[in-house]
Design an enzyme around this catalytic site. Structure first.
Site, PDB file in Angstrom:
ATOM      1  N   TYR A  30       3.378 -15.147   0.656  1.00 53.95           N
ATOM      2  CA  TYR A  30       3.410 -13.845  -0.013  1.00 53.95           C
ATOM      3  C   TYR A  30       4.687 -13.723  -0.853  1.00 53.95           C
ATOM      4  O   TYR A  30       4.640 -13.401  -2.032  1.00 53.95           O
ATOM      5  CB  TYR A  30       3.341 -12.723   1.041  1.00 53.95           C
ATOM      6  CG  TYR A  30       3.591 -11.335   0.506  1.00 53.95           C
ATOM      7  CD1 TYR A  30       2.653 -10.699  -0.307  1.00 53.95           C
ATOM      8  CD2 TYR A  30       4.767 -10.641   0.817  1.00 53.95           C
ATOM      9  CE1 TYR A  30       2.887  -9.414  -0.799  1.00 53.95           C
ATOM     10  CE2 TYR A  30       5.004  -9.361   0.331  1.00 53.95           C
ATOM     11  CZ  TYR A  30       4.057  -8.761  -0.474  1.00 53.95           C
ATOM     12  OH  TYR A  30       4.299  -7.495  -0.960  1.00 53.95           O
TER      13      TYR A  30
ATOM     14  N   ILE B 174      -6.986  -8.064 -12.745  1.00 53.30           N
ATOM     15  CA  ILE B 174      -5.815  -8.674 -13.398  1.00 53.30           C
ATOM     16  C   ILE B 174      -5.842 -10.205 -13.383  1.00 53.30           C
ATOM     17  O   ILE B 174      -5.065 -10.843 -14.079  1.00 53.30           O
ATOM     18  CB  ILE B 174      -4.481  -8.159 -12.792  1.00 53.30           C
ATOM     19  CG1 ILE B 174      -4.355  -8.547 -11.310  1.00 53.30           C
ATOM     20  CG2 ILE B 174      -4.326  -6.660 -13.015  1.00 53.30           C
ATOM     21  CD1 ILE B 174      -2.928  -8.485 -10.797  1.00 53.30           C
TER      22      ILE B 174
ATOM     23  N   TRP C  84       9.020  -2.327   3.441  1.00 59.06           N
ATOM     24  CA  TRP C  84       8.587  -1.556   4.612  1.00 59.06           C
ATOM     25  C   TRP C  84       7.914  -0.233   4.204  1.00 59.06           C
ATOM     26  O   TRP C  84       8.312   0.851   4.655  1.00 59.06           O
ATOM     27  CB  TRP C  84       9.781  -1.279   5.524  1.00 59.06           C
ATOM     28  CG  TRP C  84      10.379  -2.467   6.197  1.00 59.06           C
ATOM     29  CD1 TRP C  84      10.407  -3.759   5.735  1.00 59.06           C
ATOM     30  CD2 TRP C  84      11.047  -2.497   7.467  1.00 59.06           C
ATOM     31  NE1 TRP C  84      11.046  -4.572   6.633  1.00 59.06           N
ATOM     32  CE2 TRP C  84      11.450  -3.822   7.704  1.00 59.06           C
ATOM     33  CE3 TRP C  84      11.351  -1.536   8.422  1.00 59.06           C
ATOM     34  CZ2 TRP C  84      12.138  -4.202   8.851  1.00 59.06           C
ATOM     35  CZ3 TRP C  84      12.031  -1.893   9.563  1.00 59.06           C
ATOM     36  CH2 TRP C  84      12.422  -3.219   9.776  1.00 59.06           C
TER      37      TRP C  84
END
Ligand SMILES: NC(=O)c1ccc[n+]([C@@H]2O[C@H](COP(=O)([O-])OP(=O)(O)OC[C@H]3O[C@@H](n4cnc5c(N)ncnc54)[C@H](OP(=O)(O)O)[C@@H]3O)[C@@H](O)[C@H]2O)c1
Length: 282
Positions: free
Chosen positions: A125, A37, A150
């Site tokens: 991130y 990508i 999570w």
């Protein structure tokens, strides 16, 4: 049957998504080998060649601490890569469904996060994932951004397996007690993503299993279900861990939009975790 292109099909979530989508769609699952990508031309050409109605993006550079060191890689995959997919969708008028994260929030709100709460990522991130979100919003009208958190699933490294491995090696395991969120089973998340993609909905949705806990409480439940009563879980503060990436202390989602717009309430995280254990034994 509606054609769906799933990119990131070999990831932890992608693996379950491919299985679930296979039941109602003509689904083409690909990963980095078929389409990288970060290469704009190749990504757009690939999407055009397949010409799906929906493109689901389950890719990512997901090593949260790794992103702090490899900042460029984080923005290239989680930001620019997402932009390339969005452009490919725009070229052919396909809907884009993209997976994002609770780590776009700083955790300071102190009550469950709504989709329109202002983001303020604490780490690279989160910043790179937010960049991806912004590109999608800029380039497309017909999109779904599914923020989740999570994750654990049968086909990837995850917290449940880490705790089980440590419990087999040690008598005590230290786990943070002051970060709160909702453990989410990728099998459940995949069903919700498939259901959302089927409905004529657009925009951002917060999706996780019901309930919330700390990583410490999550670890206690893992040990209980695995009947590893000898392993002792010791609660520690985040400040004692000293990890490269800062994490939000409270990133529980408000899931009202999911319930009101899609009529979906996911099961409690404890029930999902029990099923995960059943699937490990099968
Ligand atoms: N795990 C969590 O707790 C969590 C929480 C919130 C949100 N999310 C989001 O949920 C999504 C899925 O997460 P996951 O845990 O399933 O991640 P994962 O297991 O790391 O899977 C990500 C997949 O993306 C692929 N990928 C990486 N770079 C690529 C590229 N340039 N082109 C094409 N594919 C590429 C990876 O291939 P390689 O392995 O070969 O690099 C891998 O197969 C991600 O968007 C993540 O940010 C995850």
């Amino acid at each position: 049957m509606k054609k769906v292109l799933l990119i990131g099909a070999q990831g932890m979530l992608g693996y379950d998504l491919l299985k679930v989508l296979g039941k109602g769609y003509e689904v083409i699952g690909v990963d980095k080998e078929e389409v990288d990508i970060t290469r704009q031309g190749a990504t757009r050409a690939f999407i055009k060649k397949i010409s799906p109605k929906v493109v689901i993006n389950a890719t990512g550079y997901t090593d949260v601490d790794g992103c702090e060191k490899k900042m460029h890689k984080a923005f290239v995959i989680n930001g620019e890569g997402v932009k390339n997919i969005a452009k490919g969708c725009r070229d052919i008028g396909a809907k884009m469904v993209s997976i994002s994260t609770d780590y776009i929030f700083d955790g300071a709100k102190g009550s469950p996060y709504r989709e329109d709460d202002p983001p303020n990522p604490l780490n690279i991130y989160g910043e790179s994932k937010l960049m991806g979100e912004r590109y999608i919003e800029e380039l497309l009208d017909d999109f779904l951004i599914v923020r989740t958190q999570w994750l654990y699933g049968r086909h990837g490294r995850n917290f449940v397996e880490t705790i089980l491995t440590l419990a087999a090696e040690r008598d005590t395991i230290e786990v943070v007690y002051d970060q709160h969120g909702s453990p989410t089973y990728t099998a459940d998340l995949s069903k919700t993503i498939a259901a959302l993609a089927r409905k004529n909905l657009t925009g951002t949705f917060h999706v996780s299993n019901e309930g919330a806990c700390s990583w410490y409480e999550f670890a206690l439940e893992i040990i209980r279900l695995a009947r590893l009563s000898r392993a002792k879980i010791i609660p520690i503060a985040t400040s004692e861990l000293n990890r490269p990436a800062k994490r939000p202390l409270y990133s529980v989602f408000d899931r009202e939009r999911l319930q009101q717009k899609a009529g979906i309430v996911m099961r409690p995280w404890q029930d999902a975790l029990r099923d995960y254990f059943y699937s490990r034994r099968a």
